[in-house]
Design an enzyme around this catalytic site. Structure first.
Site, short mmCIF file in Angstrom:
data_model
loop_
_atom_site.label_atom_id
_atom_site.label_comp_id
_atom_site.label_asym_id
_atom_site.label_seq_id
_atom_site.Cartn_x
_atom_site.Cartn_y
_atom_site.Cartn_z
N HIS A 86 14.88 9.71 -9.93
CA HIS A 86 15.50 11.37 -10.38
C HIS A 86 15.64 11.35 -9.01
O HIS A 86 14.82 12.20 -7.75
CB HIS A 86 15.06 11.63 -11.45
CG HIS A 86 14.34 11.14 -12.49
ND1 HIS A 86 15.54 10.99 -13.29
CD2 HIS A 86 13.27 10.03 -13.29
CE1 HIS A 86 15.38 10.33 -14.66
NE2 HIS A 86 13.83 9.69 -14.51
N THR A 132 6.45 0.56 -1.46
CA THR A 132 6.63 1.15 -1.53
C THR A 132 7.95 1.41 -0.27
O THR A 132 8.21 2.24 -0.05
CB THR A 132 5.96 3.16 -0.80
OG1 THR A 132 4.89 2.85 -0.33
CG2 THR A 132 4.69 3.27 -2.63
N LYS A 133 7.66 0.25 0.64
CA LYS A 133 8.64 0.43 2.00
C LYS A 133 8.57 -1.00 1.92
O LYS A 133 8.07 -2.13 1.31
CB LYS A 133 6.98 0.92 3.44
CG LYS A 133 5.82 0.14 3.44
CD LYS A 133 5.48 0.82 4.29
CE LYS A 133 4.57 -0.34 5.25
NZ LYS A 133 3.85 -0.16 5.87
N LYS A 151 -2.50 -11.21 4.96
CA LYS A 151 -2.45 -11.24 5.98
C LYS A 151 -1.44 -11.98 5.16
O LYS A 151 -0.02 -12.13 5.01
CB LYS A 151 -3.52 -12.96 5.04
CG LYS A 151 -2.74 -13.69 3.57
CD LYS A 151 -4.37 -14.30 3.60
CE LYS A 151 -3.88 -15.32 2.41
NZ LYS A 151 -4.37 -16.38 1.92
#
Length: 186
Positions: A86, A132-133, A151
């Site tokens: 949003h 998130t990345k 790892k």
């Protein structure tokens, strides 16, 4: 198709076909989806051979932006893949992004992939992780909230298997380019 996909990670079953194509539960998806999963914007989702996001129960696949998932990627139960958020200044609008998930990945149960994320080939996302990345180089196990590298996976040790019969969901590989051109908004 039912016989040819039996024993694969994305099998097509008569029961599944009935639920999707006759009862029209997730009927817009061109790949097998569990009736408890929710697919939004299936025409903006491009899957690879042997991949079926939402085949496990309870998944939420939101293709408002664009989602690209490579070949032979496994998606566990209750996974969320979200390609738009949003607008913080006007929550009635969406900010679209794309999500790219490589081939031979594994998204563990309850993991969430957020807009703009790119995961390289052979990325394993631990159960319950929030990604998130991007981890675009792949060959890693990631986990946590927010996800980080746990790892590395030695590239020379991974299995590079393929199905004998090639299907993009319900569509034979040789017919998929035509389907993609006519039906997908990618």
């Amino acid at each position: 198709m039912v016989v040819e996909t039996a024993g694969t990670a994305a099998p097509v079953t008569y029961r599944g076909l009935f639920i999707q194509k006759i009862l029209r539960i997730n009927g817009s998806a061109y790949w097998p989806v569990h009736y408890t999963s929710k697919i939004n914007g299936a025409s903006r989702v491009k899957i690879g051979v042997g991949t079926a996001p939402g085949l496990s129960p309870g998944c939420y696949i939101q293709g408002i932006g664009r989602i690209y998932i490579g070949d032979y990627t496994l998606v566990g139960p209750n996974v969320g893949i979200i390609s738009a958020n949003h607008d913080p200044l006007d929550p009635s609008k969406h900010v679209r992004s794309k999500v790219k998930i490589g081939s031979h990945c594994w998204l563990g149960m309850g993991s969430i992939i957020l807009p703009g994320v790119e995961l390289g080939d052979y990325t394993i996302v631990a159960a319950g992780s929030v990604v998130t990345k991007s981890f675009s180089d792949g060959f890693v196990v990631i986990g946590g909230n927010p996800a980080k590298i746990i790892k590395s996976i030695p590239e020379h040790k991974v299995s590079r298997r393929e199905n004998k019969w090639k299907y993009y969901g319900f569509i034979k590989a040789k017919k998929f380019p035509s389907y993609e051109k006519k039906r997908l908004d990618i």
